[in-house]
Design an enzyme around this catalytic site. Structure first.
Site, short mmCIF file in Angstrom:
data_model
loop_
_atom_site.label_atom_id
_atom_site.label_comp_id
_atom_site.label_asym_id
_atom_site.label_seq_id
_atom_site.Cartn_x
_atom_site.Cartn_y
_atom_site.Cartn_z
N CYS A 117 55.02 91.51 -4.32
CA CYS A 117 55.43 91.30 -5.72
C CYS A 117 54.26 91.45 -6.69
O CYS A 117 54.48 91.65 -7.88
CB CYS A 117 56.05 89.92 -5.89
SG CYS A 117 57.45 89.67 -4.81
N HIS A 263 56.57 88.60 -13.30
CA HIS A 263 57.36 89.08 -12.17
C HIS A 263 58.70 88.34 -12.16
O HIS A 263 58.75 87.13 -12.42
CB HIS A 263 56.60 88.82 -10.88
CG HIS A 263 57.42 89.00 -9.65
ND1 HIS A 263 58.18 90.12 -9.44
CD2 HIS A 263 57.63 88.18 -8.59
CE1 HIS A 263 58.82 90.00 -8.29
NE2 HIS A 263 58.51 88.84 -7.76
N ASN A 293 65.42 90.32 -7.80
CA ASN A 293 63.97 90.50 -7.60
C ASN A 293 63.73 91.88 -7.00
O ASN A 293 64.08 92.14 -5.84
CB ASN A 293 63.47 89.39 -6.66
CG ASN A 293 61.97 89.48 -6.38
OD1 ASN A 293 61.32 90.45 -6.74
ND2 ASN A 293 61.44 88.45 -5.74
O1 UT7 Z 1 58.70 87.16 -5.22
C1 UT7 Z 1 58.66 86.00 -4.44
C2 UT7 Z 1 60.02 85.87 -3.85
N1 UT7 Z 1 60.55 84.61 -3.55
C3 UT7 Z 1 60.67 83.58 -4.41
O2 UT7 Z 1 60.19 83.55 -5.50
C4 UT7 Z 1 61.47 82.42 -3.89
C5 UT7 Z 1 61.03 81.10 -4.44
N2 UT7 Z 1 61.99 80.09 -4.07
C6 UT7 Z 1 63.19 79.97 -4.66
O3 UT7 Z 1 63.50 80.72 -5.57
C7 UT7 Z 1 64.11 78.86 -4.17
O4 UT7 Z 1 63.43 78.07 -3.24
C8 UT7 Z 1 65.43 79.40 -3.59
C9 UT7 Z 1 66.29 80.00 -4.70
C10 UT7 Z 1 65.18 80.43 -2.53
C11 UT7 Z 1 66.21 78.26 -2.93
O5 UT7 Z 1 66.44 77.21 -3.86
P1 UT7 Z 1 66.19 75.71 -3.43
O6 UT7 Z 1 66.61 74.86 -4.55
O7 UT7 Z 1 64.76 75.58 -2.97
O8 UT7 Z 1 67.20 75.52 -2.25
P2 UT7 Z 1 66.93 75.10 -0.73
O9 UT7 Z 1 66.25 76.19 0.02
O10 UT7 Z 1 66.31 73.74 -0.70
O11 UT7 Z 1 68.40 74.99 -0.18
C12 UT7 Z 1 69.33 74.04 -0.73
C13 UT7 Z 1 70.65 74.22 0.00
C14 UT7 Z 1 70.53 74.25 1.50
O12 UT7 Z 1 71.65 73.58 2.04
P3 UT7 Z 1 71.54 72.03 2.53
O13 UT7 Z 1 70.49 72.04 3.59
O14 UT7 Z 1 71.14 71.26 1.32
O15 UT7 Z 1 72.91 71.76 3.02
C15 UT7 Z 1 70.60 75.71 1.83
O16 UT7 Z 1 71.10 75.93 3.15
O17 UT7 Z 1 71.23 75.48 -0.37
C16 UT7 Z 1 71.58 76.19 0.81
N3 UT7 Z 1 71.48 77.63 0.55
C17 UT7 Z 1 72.49 78.33 0.01
N4 UT7 Z 1 73.73 77.98 -0.38
C18 UT7 Z 1 74.52 78.93 -0.90
C19 UT7 Z 1 70.43 78.46 0.76
N5 UT7 Z 1 70.75 79.69 0.35
C20 UT7 Z 1 72.02 79.65 -0.11
C21 UT7 Z 1 72.90 80.61 -0.66
N6 UT7 Z 1 74.13 80.21 -1.05
N7 UT7 Z 1 72.54 81.89 -0.85
#
Ligand code: UT7
Length: 336
Positions: A117, A263, A293
């Site tokens: 990125c 970004h 992204n």
């Molecule tokens: O260029 C660099 C690229 N990457 C980034 O910048 C990513 C940076 N991180 C993020 O943007 C966030 O961490 C995410 C958007 C990826 C995730 O958000 P979060 O608030 O950190 O969610 P989480 O990973 O803690 O997951 C929360 C819940 C989980 O379920 P439980 O364990 O609470 O039951 C996940 O399994 O959301 C669930 N989950 C989803 N649910 C629906 C994870 N992905 C999905 C999905 N749809 N696509």
């Protein structure tokens, strides 16, 4: 480095995204996700996916031709091609060579820059240095990504696959005819201890006896693996810091900055960065809603659209800031 000795600037910009729009609802038919979850967590509403004719080099070609035309140059004016991509045309040679062949520019220098990125920021810093030292005169800088052919569209990959989209952006960097316009500072960083927080384990030449292990589909190591929370936290601390570092390096204050082009990884990250710096929302560019992204292409697409919208004009003081896999992060400050 100050504006007085700025010797290189962005002469032209362009981008290309494939026509196929994929909405959050489309993805929810493939995996257990929802429009509401994706919008709330990332701000993304839709992204573009390539069809077979839009390979990384093919999209790069379209973006490159647009940027060269925008710069008022001929193809033959380009003497160096830098391509940033984490989704290359092939394992080797570099995508820059495939792009060069498409553009019909044999003999020009070609180099791939692998900084995910942060790839476009690293590439612009390299192009600026090449022009300043006389190595190159007109550098074509391209970020291009096809993510859609490498995603895990099962529930197991939903945290990553909903975030990424395909696209390409290009910029032409060349000598500045006006000493008040050009790059003012670049700050580039990396922390390899975070490499496994966002990576694709397989295939890889560290894997023996064969770099493409036969079980890479079963153990899902062929798909991107991400520790989303760690990436999020890293970005929220390091992006504001590198923006302030670049301003200080060039001798400017935050209030001098006309626009931040960050970004586009997550709307929440960029809102958090803006808030931490006390920037009004009018000074931060967001277009992740429409493209997701696009990694190395994202800043280039956002920059070009900001120009089209009149948010970047001749003389604007613009900050580009990125972070991503590696970890890598960096910023470039420029007077457009
Ligand atoms: O260029 C660099 C690229 N990457 C980034 O910048 C990513 C940076 N991180 C993020 O943007 C966030 O961490 C995410 C958007 C990826 C995730 O958000 P979060 O608030 O950190 O969610 P989480 O990973 O803690 O997951 C929360 C819940 C989980 O379920 P439980 O364990 O609470 O039951 C996940 O399994 O959301 C669930 N989950 C989803 N649910 C629906 C994870 N992905 C999905 C999905 N749809 N696509």
């Amino acid at each position: 480095m100050t504006a007085d000795n700025a010797a290189s600037r962005i002469l032209g910009t362009g981008f290309y995204v494939p026509p196929r729009v994929v909405t959050n609802d489309d993805l929810s038919e493939l995996m257990d996700t929802s429009d509401e979850w994706i919008r709330q967590r990332s701000g993304i509403e839709e992204r573009r996916y390539s069809d077979p004719e839009d390979t990384p080099a093919a999209m790069a070609e379209k973006a490159a031709r647009a940027a060269i035309q925008d710069a008022g140059l001929e193809l033959s004016d380009i003497d160096t091609i830098l391509v940033a991509s984490l989704s290359p045309e092939h394992f080797f040679p570099g995508t820059a060579c495939f792009l060069q062949d498409r553009l019909g520019l044999p003999g020009t220098a070609c180099m791939d820059i692998r900084n995910q990125c942060t790839g476009l920021v690293y590439s612009l810093a390299t192009a600026d240095a090449f022009v300043r030292c006389g190595q190159s005169r007109h550098v074509l800088v391209v970020g291009t990504e096809v993510h859609s052919t490498g995603m895990d569209f099962s529930d197991a990959g939903r945290d990553v696959s909903v975030l990424f989209g395909d696209g390409a952006a290009a910029m032409v960097v060349g000598p500045s005819d006006d000493p008040s316009r050009g790059f003012l500072a670049h700050c580039l960083h990396a922390d390899g201890s975070g490499a496994r927080n966002l990576w694709v384990p397989s295939p890889g030449s560290s894997i023996f006896p064969f770099r493409a292990p036969p079980d890479m589909f079963e153990d899902r190591s062929v798909y991107p693996q991400m520790n989303g929370r760690a990436v999020f936290k890293y970005a929220c601390t390091h992006v504001p810091a590198v923006i302030l570092e670049a301003l200080a390096k060039a001798g400017y204050e935050l209030s001098d900055m006309d626009l931040l082009v960050p970004h586009q990884a997550n709307m929440r990250i960029n809102e958090m960065v803006g808030k931490q710096l006390g920037l009004p929302s009018s000074k931060v560019v967001h277009n992740i809603q429409r493209y997701g992204n696009t990694t190395a292409a994202s800043i280039g697409i956002a920059f070009h659209e900001a120009r089209q919208q009149g948010r970047i004009e001749e003389g604007s003081l613009v900050m580009l800031a990125a972070f991503g896999s590696g970890f890598t992060w960096g910023a470039s400050l420029l007077r457009f």
